[in-house]
Design an enzyme around this catalytic site. Structure first.
Site, PDB file in Angstrom:
ATOM      1  N   LYS A 106      -6.888   1.066  -6.003  1.00  0.00           N
ATOM      2  CA  LYS A 106      -7.273   0.614  -4.671  1.00  0.00           C
ATOM      3  C   LYS A 106      -8.685   0.081  -4.736  1.00  0.00           C
ATOM      4  CE  LYS A 106      -5.448   0.649  -0.522  1.00  0.00           C
ATOM      5  NZ  LYS A 106      -3.999   0.697  -0.260  1.00  0.00           N
TER       6      LYS A 106
HETATM    7  N1  GLU Z   1      -1.931  -2.280   0.414  1.00  0.00           N
HETATM    8  C1  GLU Z   1      -0.538  -2.049   0.340  1.00  0.00           C
HETATM    9  C2  GLU Z   1      -0.253  -0.571   0.149  1.00  0.00           C
HETATM   10  O1  GLU Z   1      -1.047   0.263   0.480  1.00  0.00           O
HETATM   11  C3  GLU Z   1       0.156  -2.942  -0.680  1.00  0.00           C
HETATM   12  C4  GLU Z   1      -0.294  -2.778  -2.098  1.00  0.00           C
HETATM   13  C5  GLU Z   1       0.309  -3.802  -3.054  1.00  0.00           C
HETATM   14  O2  GLU Z   1       1.139  -4.581  -2.651  1.00  0.00           O
HETATM   15  O3  GLU Z   1      -0.129  -3.795  -4.202  1.00  0.00           O
HETATM   16  O4  GLU Z   1       0.804  -0.181  -0.270  1.00  0.00           O
END
Ligand code: GLU
Length: 416
Positions: A106
């Site tokens: 993240k």
């Molecule tokens: N931000 C989204 C999540 O928390 C998508 C992450 C992604 O597609 O890599 O799942």
């Protein structure tokens, strides 16, 4: 005063429960708790008024046992290391729950995008990408959108990365605009996954979707798509909210009017004929399905006993604390936890990445068919795990996700 539990405190609590259920070795637990790599950068950019401002950016790469790091990038004032570590860990578990070959990561920048111009956001995104150039990559770490970032943000990341490489690299990010390699259906994917989980949850509880009252907290990409799809499934959307507050109509809101009003005024409040309510009141409304699709820590031990939903489908990451889930589960509320409920986004991110690597473009029907298949399978796997271990759905999702990572990790062994 006692310190408020943070998102990463929740992760540790969840992990300790899983460790006990799976009888994990303490050294494995130690490994699972620690992100592989934490990157913190100071990102200086020139603001429109000529001043230089320095923002703090993060990328936490939690685990790569099952594949490249994968996870969104968030622009929000609340972004800090604790939050990034928690969200990265949940990404690892989420990818494992839907069984896609990724690890978890993240990233984010502590900033308030609502007060920044498009030019400032573009410079911020490009400089942040340049500073992470050696850390991201199609087989290394693949970012995606998250809170207050979008397809445009991803296009800037892709363009900056490609400029440095000297050739176009669409597969370095997912959630891109369709014109530059984005996938059909990605925009609505998280909301679609939430709606599928709500439908599977209702099926499990033996109730018909027709006429069920739905409350949605957060009217961003996820909340909007989930509301739209649940409405198509026959549910009644009785309340929705954004960061400024919510609107409520027990007879059901007309979504087209709500969308038009939000588009025009930039907020939900002020819609004629609907009662205005606060975000706190909204969570406590009597309803069949409650969808928290905003931020972490919305349902806590302080308000859990006042929640009057039959089922909660967590669109956001970490919207309910472990303590709140415990109270709600004891009261018989069926919770579809975040790492299952909102996994539709990263699942279609995976489809987008495959399409990019193969230079293909699938139809929306194809994407949605595959998403449906993945989500239903994951829901059943979690339900089965919950029966096998005699635990609630949230604990089951953590057990399943962590177990898949541990199984792979044991096969790989430890270097050196
Ligand atoms: N931000 C989204 C999540 O928390 C998508 C992450 C992604 O597609 O890599 O799942």
């Amino acid at each position: 005063m006692e310190k408020k539990p943070t998102p990463f405190d929740a992760v540790i609590k969840q992990l300790n429960i899983v460790a006990e259920k799976l009888k994990l070795d303490p050294s494995m637990v130690e490994k699972l708790k620690s992100p592989r790599r934490v990157i913190i950068v100071s990102v200086p950019i020139r603001m429109d008024d000529g001043r230089i401002k320095v923002f703090t950016g993060y990328r936490v790469q939690h685990d790569m046992t099952r594949g490249p790091y994968k996870g969104g990038i968030r622009y929000h004032p609340s972004v800090d290391l604790d939050e990034m570590k928690a969200l990265a860990t949940w990404m690892s578990w989420k990818a494992a729950v839907v069984d896609i070959p990724y690890g978890g990561a993240k990233g984010g920048i502590a900033c308030n995008p609502k007060e920044m111009s498009r030019g400032e956001l573009e410079r911020l995104t490009r400089r942040y990408t340049a500073m992470l150039l050696d850390e991201i990559g199609p087989y290394k770490d693949v970012p995606a959108p998250d809170v207050y970032t979008n397809a445009q943000t991803m296009a800037w990341i892709m363009d900056t990365y490609s400029e440095f490489k000297g050739y176009l690299v669409p597969e370095v990010v997912t959630g891109k605009p369709i014109e530059v390699g984005g996938s059909e259906g990605r925009h609505e994917a998280t909301g679609r996954g939430v709606a599928i989980c709500a439908r599977e949850g209702a099926k499990h509880l033996g109730v018909n979707m027709k006429g069920l009252g739905v409350v949605v907290q957060g009217f961003g990409k996820v909340g909007k798509a989930a509301a739209k799809l649940l409405h198509q499934m026959g549910c009644k959307i009785i309340a929705v909210s954004d960061s400024k507050g919510g609107i409520y109509d027990p007879d059901g809101l007309d979504l087209a009017t709500v969308l038009e009003h939000k588009e025009k005024t930039g907020q939900l409040r002020g819609l004629e004929g609907a009662k205005e309510i606060t975000n706190e009141e909204l969570l406590e409304l009597e309803c069949d399905i409650l969808i928290p699709a905003a931020l972490e820590n919305q349902i806590t031990e302080a308000n859990a006993s006042r929640i009057r939903a039959r089922m909660i489908v967590e669109g956001a990451n970490g919207p309910s604390t472990p303590g709140a889930r415990e109270i709600l589960t004891k009261r018989g509320v069926f919770i579809v936890p975040d790492i299952l409920a909102n996994a539709g986004g990263v699942t279609v991110s995976y489809f987008e990445w495959i399409q990019n690597l193969h230079r293909e473009h699938w139809t929306e029907e194809e994407v949605n068919r595959r998403l449906e298949e993945k989500m239903v399978k994951a829901f059943r796997d979690v339900l089965e795990t919950s029966k096998k271990y005699g635990v609630d759905m949230a604990t089951a999702a953590y057990v399943l996700g962590v177990k898949r990572i541990v199984d792979a990790s044991e096969k790989l062994g430890l270097f050196p």
